[in-house]
Motif scaffolding. Structure first.
Motif, short mmCIF file in Angstrom:
data_model
loop_
_atom_site.label_atom_id
_atom_site.label_comp_id
_atom_site.label_asym_id
_atom_site.label_seq_id
_atom_site.Cartn_x
_atom_site.Cartn_y
_atom_site.Cartn_z
N PRO A 70 0.72 45.30 117.17
CA PRO A 70 2.00 45.93 117.52
C PRO A 70 2.55 46.78 116.38
N VAL A 74 7.29 42.19 118.22
CA VAL A 74 7.37 41.89 119.65
C VAL A 74 8.37 40.79 119.97
N SER A 75 8.82 40.07 118.94
CA SER A 75 9.81 39.01 119.18
C SER A 75 11.22 39.57 119.21
N ARG A 78 12.28 43.23 122.44
CA ARG A 78 11.78 42.77 123.73
C ARG A 78 11.23 43.91 124.58
N LYS A 81 7.59 44.63 123.68
CA LYS A 81 6.68 43.63 124.24
C LYS A 81 6.48 43.86 125.74
N TYR A 85 2.71 44.65 126.33
CA TYR A 85 1.94 43.41 126.32
C TYR A 85 2.09 42.52 127.55
N ASP A 86 3.22 42.57 128.23
CA ASP A 86 3.40 41.66 129.36
C ASP A 86 2.30 41.84 130.41
N SER A 114 -0.63 40.65 117.78
CA SER A 114 0.06 40.60 119.06
C SER A 114 -0.25 39.30 119.79
N TRP A 242 1.34 31.58 120.59
CA TRP A 242 1.99 32.20 121.74
C TRP A 242 1.64 31.43 123.01
N GLY A 246 3.14 35.11 126.48
CA GLY A 246 3.22 35.91 125.28
C GLY A 246 4.45 35.63 124.45
N GLU A 247 5.15 34.53 124.74
CA GLU A 247 6.32 34.14 123.97
C GLU A 247 5.88 33.36 122.73
#
Length: 255
Positions: A70, A74-75, A78, A81, A85-86, A114, A242, A246-247
């Motif tokens: 990334p 990504v945290s 939002r 992400k 990535y989602d 990531s 993660w 992806g959290e």
């Protein structure tokens, strides 16, 4: 380039394209060792992730890092992400199930990866190599599709933000890249540093003027030099930090 042992061969290739600032590869072929370091960096008008593929193979060991690194956190961001990535989590879960987490990874390093990163180690196995090749092709195809769909930033402040984020990444990798030791042994300290700074992570001198210690002051030693330790925080991740969405859920542990 032929290494100091007169046996190991290093081959370097680099390209650029309208949306790609640098696409480059370094391959090393030696007795009992093969290395591929492949990366693609977007131009600063795009906030696209950085494609990263690092493969090290010795007699009985394979060490792999494959990721769309990334450009932004990504945290905390939002939207970034969600944009990149989602939709890729099913691909990441499929590949990381076949190529499981490779063990300890420092808290500092994890910031540059990531939720779909493949970080793995395994003994030599033809079936694993086939799985790895398939994962590499899927990740690279995905990155190319993202690049084709990417919208060019026109806001000067966002372009500056992209440029600094990429410069920070390059500065970290050039200083802390784990392949430095191998390169130093093969071609000597001077050429190894030149290869890291001016080829593998080219752009340090063009994209910004901040130094490693400007970005990462916690690495400053009492005498003002850079502490060479891999981890200053002294924490690591033993398992994938993660979840399936992806959290970030990992708890880093003291060494």
């Amino acid at each position: 380039m032929i290494a100091l042992d007169d046996k190991t061969r290093l081959e370097m290739l680099s390209f650029e394209a309208p949306r790609i600032r640098l696409l480059r590869s370094l391959s090393i072929e030696g007795e009992g060792m093969q290395v591929l370091d492949f990366a693609a960096f977007p131009k600063q008008e795009f906030d696209l992730p950085i494609f990263c593929g690092n493969f090290f193979t010795a007699a009985n060991t394979n060490i792999v890092v494959l990721d769309l690194n990334p450009l932004h956190d990504v945290s905390s961001r939002r939207g970034y992400k969600e944009r990149y990535y989602d939709s890729l989590m099913p691909l990441g879960l499929k590949c990381t199930e076949l190529l499981p987490w490779g063990g300890k990874l420092t808290s500092e390093s994890i910031k540059f990866f990531s939720p779909i990163v493949i970080w793995t180690k395994f003994s030599s196995s033809k079936s694993k190599h086939e799985v790895l090749y398939s994962a590499f092709m899927e990740y690279y195809k995905t990155w190319m599709e993202l690049m084709e769909q990417a919208v060019e930033d026109t806001d000067p402040s966002q372009i500056r933000c992209n440029r600094e984020a990429q410069h920070r990444y390059l500065t970290w990798r050039a200083e802390k890249d784990p392949g430095h030791g191998v390169l130093k042994r093969l071609i000597g300290e001077k050429l190894a540093k030149d290869l890291l700074r001016n080829f593998l992570f080219s752009g340090i001198d063009e994209l910004g003027s901040k130094t490693f210690l400007d970005y990462f002051p916690e690495y400053r030693s009492e005498d003002g030099t850079i502490n060479e330790r891999r981890s200053i925080i002294g924490k690591f991740f033993e398992t994938r930090p993660w979840d399936a969405k992806g959290e970030f859920v990992g708890n880093d542990l003291r060494k």
